[in-house]
Motif scaffolding. Structure first.
Motif, PDB file in Angstrom:
ATOM      1  N   PHE A 120       0.827  -1.203   0.000  1.00  0.00           N
ATOM      2  CA  PHE A 120       0.000   0.000   0.000  1.00  0.00           C
ATOM      3  C   PHE A 120       0.867   1.262   0.000  1.00  0.00           C
ATOM      4  O   PHE A 120       0.490   2.275  -0.612  1.00  0.00           O
ATOM      5  CB  PHE A 120      -0.938  -0.013   1.200  1.00  0.00           C
ATOM      6  N   VAL A 121       2.025   1.230   0.661  1.00  0.00           N
ATOM      7  CA  VAL A 121       2.865   2.430   0.693  1.00  0.00           C
ATOM      8  C   VAL A 121       3.371   2.781  -0.702  1.00  0.00           C
ATOM      9  O   VAL A 121       3.539   3.956  -1.029  1.00  0.00           O
ATOM     10  CB  VAL A 121       4.036   2.253   1.678  1.00  0.00           C
ATOM     11  N   SER A 122       3.602   1.779  -1.533  1.00  0.00           N
ATOM     12  CA  SER A 122       4.041   2.074  -2.900  1.00  0.00           C
ATOM     13  C   SER A 122       2.912   2.725  -3.698  1.00  0.00           C
ATOM     14  O   SER A 122       3.155   3.598  -4.541  1.00  0.00           O
ATOM     15  CB  SER A 122       4.513   0.795  -3.590  1.00  0.00           C
ATOM     16  N   VAL A 123       1.668   2.326  -3.440  1.00  0.00           N
ATOM     17  CA  VAL A 123       0.530   2.953  -4.108  1.00  0.00           C
ATOM     18  C   VAL A 123       0.390   4.403  -3.651  1.00  0.00           C
ATOM     19  O   VAL A 123       0.128   5.313  -4.455  1.00  0.00           O
ATOM     20  CB  VAL A 123      -0.756   2.159  -3.817  1.00  0.00           C
ATOM     21  N   VAL A 124       0.568   4.647  -2.349  1.00  0.00           N
ATOM     22  CA  VAL A 124       0.488   6.013  -1.834  1.00  0.00           C
ATOM     23  C   VAL A 124       1.569   6.884  -2.471  1.00  0.00           C
ATOM     24  O   VAL A 124       1.324   8.049  -2.827  1.00  0.00           O
ATOM     25  CB  VAL A 124       0.612   6.021  -0.298  1.00  0.00           C
ATOM     26  N   GLN A 125       2.755   6.352  -2.644  1.00  0.00           N
ATOM     27  CA  GLN A 125       3.817   7.114  -3.293  1.00  0.00           C
ATOM     28  C   GLN A 125       3.463   7.456  -4.738  1.00  0.00           C
ATOM     29  O   GLN A 125       3.805   8.522  -5.237  1.00  0.00           O
ATOM     30  CB  GLN A 125       5.132   6.336  -3.251  1.00  0.00           C
ATOM     31  N   SER A 126       2.750   6.561  -5.414  1.00  0.00           N
ATOM     32  CA  SER A 126       2.357   6.837  -6.786  1.00  0.00           C
ATOM     33  C   SER A 126       1.339   7.968  -6.870  1.00  0.00           C
ATOM     34  O   SER A 126       1.112   8.518  -7.952  1.00  0.00           O
ATOM     35  CB  SER A 126       1.778   5.565  -7.432  1.00  0.00           C
ATOM     36  N   TRP A 127       0.711   8.331  -5.743  1.00  0.00           N
ATOM     37  CA  TRP A 127      -0.232   9.447  -5.718  1.00  0.00           C
ATOM     38  C   TRP A 127       0.466  10.784  -5.504  1.00  0.00           C
ATOM     39  O   TRP A 127      -0.209  11.807  -5.398  1.00  0.00           O
ATOM     40  CB  TRP A 127      -1.260   9.231  -4.612  1.00  0.00           C
ATOM     41  N   GLY A 128       1.797  10.802  -5.422  1.00  0.00           N
ATOM     42  CA  GLY A 128       2.538  12.050  -5.295  1.00  0.00           C
ATOM     43  C   GLY A 128       3.079  12.342  -3.916  1.00  0.00           C
ATOM     44  O   GLY A 128       3.517  13.466  -3.646  1.00  0.00           O
ATOM     45  N   TYR A 129       3.097  11.357  -3.014  1.00  0.00           N
ATOM     46  CA  TYR A 129       3.644  11.540  -1.672  1.00  0.00           C
ATOM     47  C   TYR A 129       5.113  11.128  -1.653  1.00  0.00           C
ATOM     48  O   TYR A 129       5.567  10.349  -2.492  1.00  0.00           O
ATOM     49  CB  TYR A 129       2.851  10.721  -0.646  1.00  0.00           C
ATOM     50  N   GLY A 130       5.838  11.629  -0.647  1.00  0.00           N
ATOM     51  CA  GLY A 130       7.248  11.288  -0.513  1.00  0.00           C
ATOM     52  C   GLY A 130       7.431  10.033   0.313  1.00  0.00           C
ATOM     53  O   GLY A 130       6.914   8.967  -0.022  1.00  0.00           O
ATOM     54  N   ALA A 131       8.182  10.159   1.425  1.00  0.00           N
ATOM     55  CA  ALA A 131       8.380   9.024   2.322  1.00  0.00           C
ATOM     56  C   ALA A 131       7.038   8.632   2.942  1.00  0.00           C
ATOM     57  O   ALA A 131       6.247   9.487   3.351  1.00  0.00           O
ATOM     58  CB  ALA A 131       9.386   9.365   3.403  1.00  0.00           C
ATOM     59  N   VAL A 132       6.778   7.340   3.017  1.00  0.00           N
ATOM     60  CA  VAL A 132       5.483   6.846   3.497  1.00  0.00           C
ATOM     61  C   VAL A 132       5.712   5.730   4.511  1.00  0.00           C
ATOM     62  O   VAL A 132       6.588   4.876   4.317  1.00  0.00           O
ATOM     63  CB  VAL A 132       4.618   6.308   2.334  1.00  0.00           C
ATOM     64  N   GLY A 133       4.944   5.725   5.568  1.00  0.00           N
ATOM     65  CA  GLY A 133       4.964   4.649   6.563  1.00  0.00           C
ATOM     66  C   GLY A 133       3.550   4.248   6.908  1.00  0.00           C
ATOM     67  O   GLY A 133       2.626   5.070   6.861  1.00  0.00           O
ATOM     68  N   GLU A 134       3.350   2.995   7.267  1.00  0.00           N
ATOM     69  CA  GLU A 134       2.025   2.483   7.604  1.00  0.00           C
ATOM     70  C   GLU A 134       2.129   1.542   8.796  1.00  0.00           C
ATOM     71  O   GLU A 134       3.031   0.704   8.859  1.00  0.00           O
ATOM     72  CB  GLU A 134       1.398   1.733   6.419  1.00  0.00           C
ATOM     73  N   ILE A 135       1.208   1.676   9.739  1.00  0.00           N
ATOM     74  CA  ILE A 135       1.122   0.758  10.872  1.00  0.00           C
ATOM     75  C   ILE A 135      -0.313   0.257  10.971  1.00  0.00           C
ATOM     76  O   ILE A 135      -1.266   0.992  10.704  1.00  0.00           O
ATOM     77  CB  ILE A 135       1.566   1.412  12.197  1.00  0.00           C
TER      78      ILE A 135
END
Length: 368
Positions: A120-135
């Motif tokens: 999911f973090v890779s999908v969020v990055q594809s939306w234009g976000y930088g560093a992403v973390g998920e818990i």
């Protein structure tokens, strides 16, 4: 006079029916009404408040809420990794409906629950976000009552379920590093399948293309924090230091020094000065770039699996799961047993009384 068998068995059948009815009633009486499934928006926002409170206690800056991330973490549509024409529900809702949690998205076209290689973090990055973390987390049995949560000396009243969620994340260094990471925005979603069981998903990012809103700062409970009792420590009593005894010193008679005759010192010839060597030019040291350890550890794939969790948390696919107090079921509790035994005793006594009356009537009929 002969009493028909149907008349003799009628009290027994009635007693059995009443016993079974009392037993069924005791079970129904013990089962509380379950909460309907759906979004737990208050708990999702409350987790953000607790995260910011824990960050402030640790000297970190507060995070703002990204409403798009919040929607995707709760129930907003996410494109399927195996068929972009279809979509998955938001993270927390998908966890609740499938009973499974993972940082990888599941496939939509598979006959059974099947994970893809897409995180999911890779999908969020594809939306234009930088560093992403998920818990991620799920817990149950704690209820939505009042709980005093503490982190780094900071205390606040919160829900039982959200307080235990934060405690479970804090027990895992991997998850807590993301909570305390170098991010500036967050979106937390929560979904409840029933009762007080809640699935949580929080997404952290550094920057992003969407609008943000201010996070909540006040507790959902109005109860004041407990006043700490000051501990007064009496100063230690001064201890006298004994002085050493003074030994008298005998007077000393001064001795007159003898006159000293000065002897002339010969002067050495002047030496020729030695030429001074030219100084070597100094070398300016080259600066060495040092990577930010926090950013380097988190990176773009901050949703890595957690290490083995302590006893306070369970593990499911590398995701910290709060300790579960157990589902609410119609178990045969002590109160139910007492109700059943009491009802059975009364009914048996009633049947014995009816039987004695029947026997007395029969004896009277025979005597006649």
């Amino acid at each position: 006079m002969r009493i028909p068998s149907s008349a003799r068995s009628a009290p027994l059948l009635a007693a059995a029916a009443l016993v079974l009815g009392a037993f069924a009633g005791s079970l129904v009486w013990q089962v509380p009404t379950a909460q309907a499934a759906g979004a737990a928006n208050a708990q999702g926002r409350e987790v953000v408040r607790l995260i910011n409170g824990a960050r402030a206690a640790a000297g970190r800056s507060a995070l703002v809420i990204d409403t798009v991330l919040e929607s995707k973490a709760r129930d907003g549509a996410i494109p399927c990794p195996d068929d972009a024409a279809q979509s998955l529900p938001g993270r927390a809702r998908d966890f609740s409906e499938t009973g499974q949690m993972s940082h990888n998205l599941r496939n939509c076209t598979a006959a059974t629950y099947t994970l893809s290689a897409t995180t999911f973090v890779s999908v969020v990055q594809s939306w234009g976000y930088g560093a992403v973390g998920e818990i991620l987390l799920v817990n149950g049995g704690y209820g939505f009552g009042q709980l005093l949560y503490t982190s780094g000396g900071w205390q606040t009243w919160t829900y039982g379920t959200t307080g235990h969620a934060m405690t479970a994340w804090a027990s895992s260094s991997t998850h807590w590093n993301i909570v305390m990471g170098a991010y500036d925005r967050v979106g937390c979603g929560a979904w409840s399948p029933s009762g007080s069981t809640v699935y949580y998903d929080c997404v952290f990012t550094k920057g992003g293309p969407n609008a943000v809103i201010a996070p909540p700062t006040t507790s959902p409970f109005s109860a004041p924090l407990p006043t700490p009792v000051p501990v007064v420590t009496a100063p230690p009593a001064p201890v006298a230091t004994p002085r050493p005894p003074v030994t008298p010193v005998a007077p000393v008679t001064p001795v007159k020094p003898a006159p000293v005759k000065a002897t002339p010192v010969p002067v050495a010839p002047t030496a020729t000065p030695t030429p001074t060597a030219s100084p070597t030019p100094s070398v300016t040291p080259t600066a060495v770039a040092t990577a930010d350890p926090t950013t380097a550890v988190l990176g773009a794939q901050a949703s890595f699996a957690a290490p083995a969790a302590p006893a306070a948390a369970q593990q499911d696919g590398g995701n910290a799961i709060g300790t579960t107090a157990g589902p609410i079921t119609a178990d045969f509790t002590r109160e139910g047993v007492l109700v059943f035994l009491a009802a059975a005793g009364l009914l048996v006594g009633f049947y014995v009384l009816l039987d004695r009356v029947r026997r007395r009537r029969r004896s009277v009929t025979i005597d006649r």
